[in-house]
Design a protein around this motif. Structure first.
Motif, PDB file in Angstrom:
ATOM      1  N   ARG A 168     -11.392  -5.520  19.525  1.00 55.07           N
ATOM      2  CA  ARG A 168     -12.561  -5.926  19.949  1.00 55.07           C
ATOM      3  C   ARG A 168     -12.945  -6.799  17.994  1.00 55.07           C
ATOM      4  N   ALA A 169     -12.534  -7.604  18.029  1.00 59.92           N
ATOM      5  CA  ALA A 169     -13.206  -8.796  16.498  1.00 59.92           C
ATOM      6  C   ALA A 169     -14.017  -8.779  16.755  1.00 59.92           C
ATOM      7  N   ILE A 170     -15.241  -7.960  15.481  1.00 62.73           N
ATOM      8  CA  ILE A 170     -16.286  -8.129  15.587  1.00 62.73           C
ATOM      9  C   ILE A 170     -16.963  -9.129  14.697  1.00 62.73           C
ATOM     10  N   ALA A 202     -12.656 -10.004  22.790  1.00 64.67           N
ATOM     11  CA  ALA A 202     -12.002  -8.642  23.319  1.00 64.67           C
ATOM     12  C   ALA A 202     -10.754  -8.856  23.558  1.00 64.67           C
ATOM     13  N   VAL A 203      -9.629  -8.017  23.490  1.00 61.71           N
ATOM     14  CA  VAL A 203      -8.130  -8.247  23.853  1.00 61.71           C
ATOM     15  C   VAL A 203      -7.937  -7.115  24.240  1.00 61.71           C
ATOM     16  N   SER A 204      -7.350  -7.073  25.708  1.00 62.00           N
ATOM     17  CA  SER A 204      -6.297  -6.328  25.889  1.00 62.00           C
ATOM     18  C   SER A 204      -4.984  -6.065  25.400  1.00 62.00           C
ATOM     19  N   ALA A 205      -4.716  -4.120  25.937  1.00 55.63           N
ATOM     20  CA  ALA A 205      -3.443  -4.217  24.926  1.00 55.63           C
ATOM     21  C   ALA A 205      -3.170  -2.896  25.198  1.00 55.63           C
ATOM     22  N   ASP A 215      -1.801  -8.039  24.547  1.00 49.63           N
ATOM     23  CA  ASP A 215      -1.845  -9.399  25.145  1.00 49.63           C
ATOM     24  C   ASP A 215      -3.306 -11.064  24.801  1.00 49.63           C
ATOM     25  N   SER A 216      -2.177 -12.170  24.499  1.00 51.41           N
ATOM     26  CA  SER A 216      -2.921 -13.265  23.926  1.00 51.41           C
ATOM     27  C   SER A 216      -3.652 -13.677  24.694  1.00 51.41           C
ATOM     28  N   THR A 217      -2.790 -13.186  26.152  1.00 56.28           N
ATOM     29  CA  THR A 217      -3.996 -14.113  27.487  1.00 56.28           C
ATOM     30  C   THR A 217      -5.195 -13.051  28.053  1.00 56.28           C
ATOM     31  N   SER A 218      -5.131 -12.580  27.654  1.00 63.47           N
ATOM     32  CA  SER A 218      -6.219 -11.242  27.792  1.00 63.47           C
ATOM     33  C   SER A 218      -7.644 -11.588  27.240  1.00 63.47           C
ATOM     34  N   ILE A 219      -7.550 -12.998  26.366  1.00 59.36           N
ATOM     35  CA  ILE A 219      -9.446 -13.010  24.860  1.00 59.36           C
ATOM     36  C   ILE A 219     -10.274 -13.048  25.829  1.00 59.36           C
ATOM     37  N   ALA A 276     -14.169 -21.998  20.511  1.00 60.09           N
ATOM     38  CA  ALA A 276     -13.710 -22.251  19.958  1.00 60.09           C
ATOM     39  C   ALA A 276     -12.693 -21.808  18.562  1.00 60.09           C
ATOM     40  N   ALA A 277     -13.949 -20.526  18.028  1.00 62.53           N
ATOM     41  CA  ALA A 277     -13.983 -20.172  16.764  1.00 62.53           C
ATOM     42  C   ALA A 277     -13.137 -18.863  16.727  1.00 62.53           C
ATOM     43  N   VAL A 278     -12.078 -18.175  17.600  1.00 62.82           N
ATOM     44  CA  VAL A 278     -11.149 -17.426  17.698  1.00 62.82           C
ATOM     45  C   VAL A 278      -9.647 -18.029  17.447  1.00 62.82           C
ATOM     46  N   GLY A 279      -9.196 -17.370  16.540  1.00 59.90           N
ATOM     47  CA  GLY A 279      -8.039 -17.565  15.738  1.00 59.90           C
ATOM     48  C   GLY A 279      -6.501 -17.204  16.540  1.00 59.90           C
TER      49      GLY A 279
END
Length: 198
Positions: free
Chosen positions: A122-124, A132-135, A149-153, A161-164
């Motif tokens: 998680r980016a908090i 959260a991103v699965s990995a 996995d960038s497709t699981s955000i 829109a703020a997600v980098g």
């Protein structure tokens, strides 16, 4: 006075005996003989097929058995490889759990490490954005490695829109770990994560 010479005796040619001419068979008899010959050939062919049929069945069954054995062996080999890849080391078993960066949140874990090698990162940003991103994960003696996995955000709070961009690989050096704490170096910062079994 010369006496006339006697004439040689005449040899009468005996007539040659006539051989009996083969009698011509009636048309029906010839047809019957042809039909019998065809039946004999057909019976011979059937007998050959009957003799070779068990051998053919045996060959086909052996091929099926061999193919089934090959498939089972391949499945066991692949299963063993996958099980070997998913098997956790002693260190990794101790690291399974949820880790909280209490400076950012006591409610949402920053890192989740599961026994099946799945993970969540998680980016908090308090009051701004949480996603959260699965990995997948593994640990070496000196690093925690995650493959996101960038497709699981999943955006849990804030503006999507703020997600980098999400890095394809994360490798954070391990300073120390125990049952209570995992200390990592991230972006040249040393961060303590509280370990909880939940």
């Amino acid at each position: 006075m010369k006496h006339p010479q006697p004439l040689p005796p005449l040899h009468l040619q005996q007539p040659k005996p006539r051989l009996p001419q083969p009698q011509k068979l009636p048309q029906q008899n010839r047809q019957n003989k042809s039909a019998v010959a065809v039946r004999l050939r057909t019976n011979n062919i059937r007998e050959r097929h009957v003799r070779t049929l068990p051998f053919v069945v045996y060959i086909i069954s052996m091929r099926l058995v061999f193919r089934s054995f090959t498939l089972v062996a391949a499945a066991l080999f692949i299963g063993g490889m996958l099980a070997g890849c998913n098997r956790l080391s002693k260190q990794e078993k101790e690291m399974v759990g949820k880790y909280y960066n209490t400076a950012l949140s006591d409610m949402k874990p920053a890192i989740e490490l599961n026994a099946d090698r799945s993970a969540v990162v998680r980016a908090i940003r308090p009051g701004d954005l949480v996603y959260a991103v699965s990995a997948t994960w593994k640990a070496t003696p000196d690093s925690l490695i995650l493959i996101p996995d960038s497709t699981s955000i999943v955006v849990e709070e804030g503006d999507p829109a703020a997600v980098g961009n999400v890095a394809p690989r994360l490798a954070w050096p391990i300073v120390k770990y125990n049952e209570q704490t995992l200390t990592l170096i991230r972006d040249k910062n040393t961060i303590d994560y509280r370990h909880r079994y939940e």
